[in-house]
Design a protein around this motif. Structure first.
Motif, PDB file in Angstrom:
ATOM      1  N   ALA A   1       0.825  -1.202   0.000  1.00  0.00           N
ATOM      2  CA  ALA A   1       0.000   0.000   0.000  1.00  0.00           C
ATOM      3  C   ALA A   1       0.863   1.257   0.000  1.00  0.00           C
ATOM      4  N   ASP A   2       2.048   1.179   0.585  1.00  0.00           N
ATOM      5  CA  ASP A   2       2.951   2.327   0.620  1.00  0.00           C
ATOM      6  C   ASP A   2       3.869   2.368  -0.590  1.00  0.00           C
ATOM      7  N   PHE A   3       3.824   1.355  -1.415  1.00  0.00           N
ATOM      8  CA  PHE A   3       4.770   1.224  -2.519  1.00  0.00           C
ATOM      9  C   PHE A   3       4.567   2.278  -3.599  1.00  0.00           C
ATOM     10  N   ALA A   4       3.319   2.603  -3.926  1.00  0.00           N
ATOM     11  CA  ALA A   4       3.052   3.521  -5.033  1.00  0.00           C
ATOM     12  C   ALA A   4       1.943   4.499  -4.676  1.00  0.00           C
ATOM     13  N   LYS A   5       2.184   5.769  -4.975  1.00  0.00           N
ATOM     14  CA  LYS A   5       1.161   6.806  -4.820  1.00  0.00           C
ATOM     15  C   LYS A   5       0.800   7.271  -6.229  1.00  0.00           C
ATOM     16  N   VAL A   6      -0.463   7.124  -6.589  1.00  0.00           N
ATOM     17  CA  VAL A   6      -0.908   7.405  -7.951  1.00  0.00           C
ATOM     18  C   VAL A   6      -1.720   8.698  -7.981  1.00  0.00           C
ATOM     19  N   THR A   7      -1.356   9.590  -8.901  1.00  0.00           N
ATOM     20  CA  THR A   7      -2.051  10.862  -9.079  1.00  0.00           C
ATOM     21  C   THR A   7      -2.415  11.010 -10.551  1.00  0.00           C
ATOM     22  N   THR A   8      -3.664  11.380 -10.822  1.00  0.00           N
ATOM     23  CA  THR A   8      -4.112  11.570 -12.209  1.00  0.00           C
ATOM     24  C   THR A   8      -4.515  13.020 -12.408  1.00  0.00           C
ATOM     25  N   ARG A   9      -3.993  13.612 -13.474  1.00  0.00           N
ATOM     26  CA  ARG A   9      -4.351  14.983 -13.866  1.00  0.00           C
ATOM     27  C   ARG A   9      -4.575  14.987 -15.368  1.00  0.00           C
ATOM     28  N   GLY A  10      -5.853  14.982 -15.759  1.00  0.00           N
ATOM     29  CA  GLY A  10      -6.180  14.978 -17.187  1.00  0.00           C
ATOM     30  C   GLY A  10      -5.691  13.703 -17.849  1.00  0.00           C
ATOM     31  N   ASP A  11      -4.831  13.881 -18.873  1.00  0.00           N
ATOM     32  CA  ASP A  11      -4.324  12.717 -19.593  1.00  0.00           C
ATOM     33  C   ASP A  11      -2.914  12.319 -19.142  1.00  0.00           C
ATOM     34  N   ARG A  12      -2.568  12.678 -17.896  1.00  0.00           N
ATOM     35  CA  ARG A  12      -1.260  12.299 -17.332  1.00  0.00           C
ATOM     36  C   ARG A  12      -1.458  11.631 -15.974  1.00  0.00           C
ATOM     37  N   VAL A  13      -0.772  10.509 -15.800  1.00  0.00           N
ATOM     38  CA  VAL A  13      -0.810   9.790 -14.529  1.00  0.00           C
ATOM     39  C   VAL A  13       0.610   9.744 -13.985  1.00  0.00           C
ATOM     40  N   SER A  14       0.773  10.103 -12.730  1.00  0.00           N
ATOM     41  CA  SER A  14       2.076  10.021 -12.068  1.00  0.00           C
ATOM     42  C   SER A  14       2.016   8.925 -11.016  1.00  0.00           C
ATOM     43  N   ILE A  15       3.032   8.055 -11.021  1.00  0.00           N
ATOM     44  CA  ILE A  15       3.143   7.015 -10.012  1.00  0.00           C
ATOM     45  C   ILE A  15       4.448   7.257  -9.267  1.00  0.00           C
ATOM     46  N   ALA A  16       4.340   7.719  -8.029  1.00  0.00           N
ATOM     47  CA  ALA A  16       5.512   7.986  -7.196  1.00  0.00           C
ATOM     48  C   ALA A  16       5.778   6.739  -6.351  1.00  0.00           C
ATOM     49  N   LEU A  17       6.930   6.123  -6.572  1.00  0.00           N
ATOM     50  CA  LEU A  17       7.299   4.904  -5.861  1.00  0.00           C
ATOM     51  C   LEU A  17       8.046   5.226  -4.577  1.00  0.00           C
ATOM     52  N   SER A  18       7.934   4.341  -3.609  1.00  0.00           N
ATOM     53  CA  SER A  18       8.683   4.522  -2.364  1.00  0.00           C
ATOM     54  C   SER A  18      10.117   4.031  -2.508  1.00  0.00           C
ATOM     55  N   LEU A  19      10.481   3.557  -3.693  1.00  0.00           N
ATOM     56  CA  LEU A  19      11.855   3.090  -3.944  1.00  0.00           C
ATOM     57  C   LEU A  19      12.795   4.268  -4.127  1.00  0.00           C
ATOM     58  N   PRO A  20      14.091   4.079  -3.860  1.00  0.00           N
ATOM     59  CA  PRO A  20      15.040   5.150  -4.127  1.00  0.00           C
ATOM     60  C   PRO A  20      15.040   5.548  -5.599  1.00  0.00           C
ATOM     61  N   SER A  21      14.838   4.571  -6.516  1.00  0.00           N
ATOM     62  CA  SER A  21      14.853   4.848  -7.952  1.00  0.00           C
ATOM     63  C   SER A  21      13.893   3.911  -8.667  1.00  0.00           C
ATOM     64  N   ALA A  22      13.204   4.434  -9.675  1.00  0.00           N
ATOM     65  CA  ALA A  22      12.343   3.584 -10.493  1.00  0.00           C
ATOM     66  C   ALA A  22      13.176   2.557 -11.236  1.00  0.00           C
ATOM     67  N   GLY A  23      14.456   2.878 -11.461  1.00  0.00           N
ATOM     68  CA  GLY A  23      15.361   1.954 -12.136  1.00  0.00           C
ATOM     69  C   GLY A  23      15.671   0.710 -11.313  1.00  0.00           C
ATOM     70  N   ALA A  24      15.264   0.691 -10.030  1.00  0.00           N
ATOM     71  CA  ALA A  24      15.480  -0.493  -9.200  1.00  0.00           C
ATOM     72  C   ALA A  24      14.531  -1.623  -9.589  1.00  0.00           C
ATOM     73  N   LEU A  25      13.491  -1.294 -10.367  1.00  0.00           N
ATOM     74  CA  LEU A  25      12.544  -2.299 -10.825  1.00  0.00           C
ATOM     75  C   LEU A  25      12.952  -2.835 -12.191  1.00  0.00           C
ATOM     76  N   PRO A  26      12.664  -4.104 -12.467  1.00  0.00           N
ATOM     77  CA  PRO A  26      12.884  -4.621 -13.823  1.00  0.00           C
ATOM     78  C   PRO A  26      11.972  -3.887 -14.816  1.00  0.00           C
ATOM     79  N   ASP A  27      12.375  -3.836 -16.084  1.00  0.00           N
ATOM     80  CA  ASP A  27      11.581  -3.151 -17.107  1.00  0.00           C
ATOM     81  C   ASP A  27      10.152  -3.695 -17.178  1.00  0.00           C
ATOM     82  N   LEU A  28      10.006  -5.013 -17.064  1.00  0.00           N
ATOM     83  CA  LEU A  28       8.661  -5.601 -17.127  1.00  0.00           C
ATOM     84  C   LEU A  28       7.794  -5.167 -15.953  1.00  0.00           C
ATOM     85  N   ALA A  29       8.374  -4.931 -14.806  1.00  0.00           N
ATOM     86  CA  ALA A  29       7.604  -4.456 -13.650  1.00  0.00           C
ATOM     87  C   ALA A  29       7.094  -3.043 -13.912  1.00  0.00           C
ATOM     88  N   VAL A  30       7.931  -2.204 -14.513  1.00  0.00           N
ATOM     89  CA  VAL A  30       7.509  -0.845 -14.867  1.00  0.00           C
ATOM     90  C   VAL A  30       6.404  -0.924 -15.915  1.00  0.00           C
TER      91      VAL A  30
END
Length: 196
Positions: free
Chosen positions: A124-153
């Motif tokens: 539940a703390d892993f991702a904070k999702v915000t939607t504004r019009g046609d843009r969605v932002s997913i803020a991860l609790s990870l130090p970097s989004a690059g810590a995830l495999p490409d398929l996870a992204v």
């Protein structure tokens, strides 16, 4: 005896027979909530054979990017796992990748370690999702989004983009931006997601 009177006399025993057919009278029987029409579904993306795989899921909340990502982070069911579906996203706090600080070079004086401790978080703390019009932002609790495999992204982008497009019912494609705490951004749209 007239035909009309004869019909009335025959109708009375027939009605009495129907009324006493042995079905007891009952009151209102509660059988759940009122009918609500179409049950909302959302398509979430797991991984099968090294590729993104869409799976329809029932949604209990209004469909949107945030609710879709929440459903995605619940992971595949036991039946789906048996069918070969998996998630490359952290599903529990123990699954969260942690950044290991590098040791300083031997010639360098050790510095005081950063004051930021690794964050213990659940899904539940892993991702904070915000939607504004046609843009969605997913803020991860990870130090970097690059810590995830490409398929996870890809799982996150496809799930959020399709849900946001369904909620907006607009013609413009939705762009999803995934970022870790370092601000590095990975973007994508539903165009790169398989339909089946």
């Amino acid at each position: 005896m007239t035909a009309r009177r004869r019909a009335a006399l025959l109708a009375v025993p027939a009605l009495c027979g129907l009324a006493s057919c042995g079905i007891p009278a009952t009151g209102v029987v509660e059988a759940g909530g009122p009918a609500g029409g179409v049950v909302p579904t959302v398509r979430v993306y797991f991984v099968a054979d090294g590729k993104p795989a869409p799976v329809p899921r029932r949604a209990v909340t209004p469909i949107g990017a945030a609710s879709a990502v929440e459903v995605l982070l619940q992971g595949p069911t036991a039946e789906e796992q048996a069918a070969g579906l998996k998630s490359l996203l952290p599903l529990t706090g123990a699954d969260l990748p942690t950044a290991v600080p590098a040791d300083p070079p031997a010639t360098e004086t050790p510095r005081t370690p950063a004051t930021e401790a690794p964050r213990a978080a659940g899904a539940a703390d892993f991702a904070k999702v915000t939607t504004r019009g046609d843009r969605v932002s997913i803020a991860l609790s990870l130090p970097s989004a690059g810590a995830l495999p490409d398929l996870a992204v890809t799982q996150l982008i496809c799930t959020a983009a399709e849900a946001a497009e369904a909620a907006n019912s607009g013609d413009d494609p939705v762009t999803v931006m995934v970022a870790g705490r370092d601000g590095r951004r990975l973007e994508g749209t539903a165009a790169r997601c398989p339909a089946t």
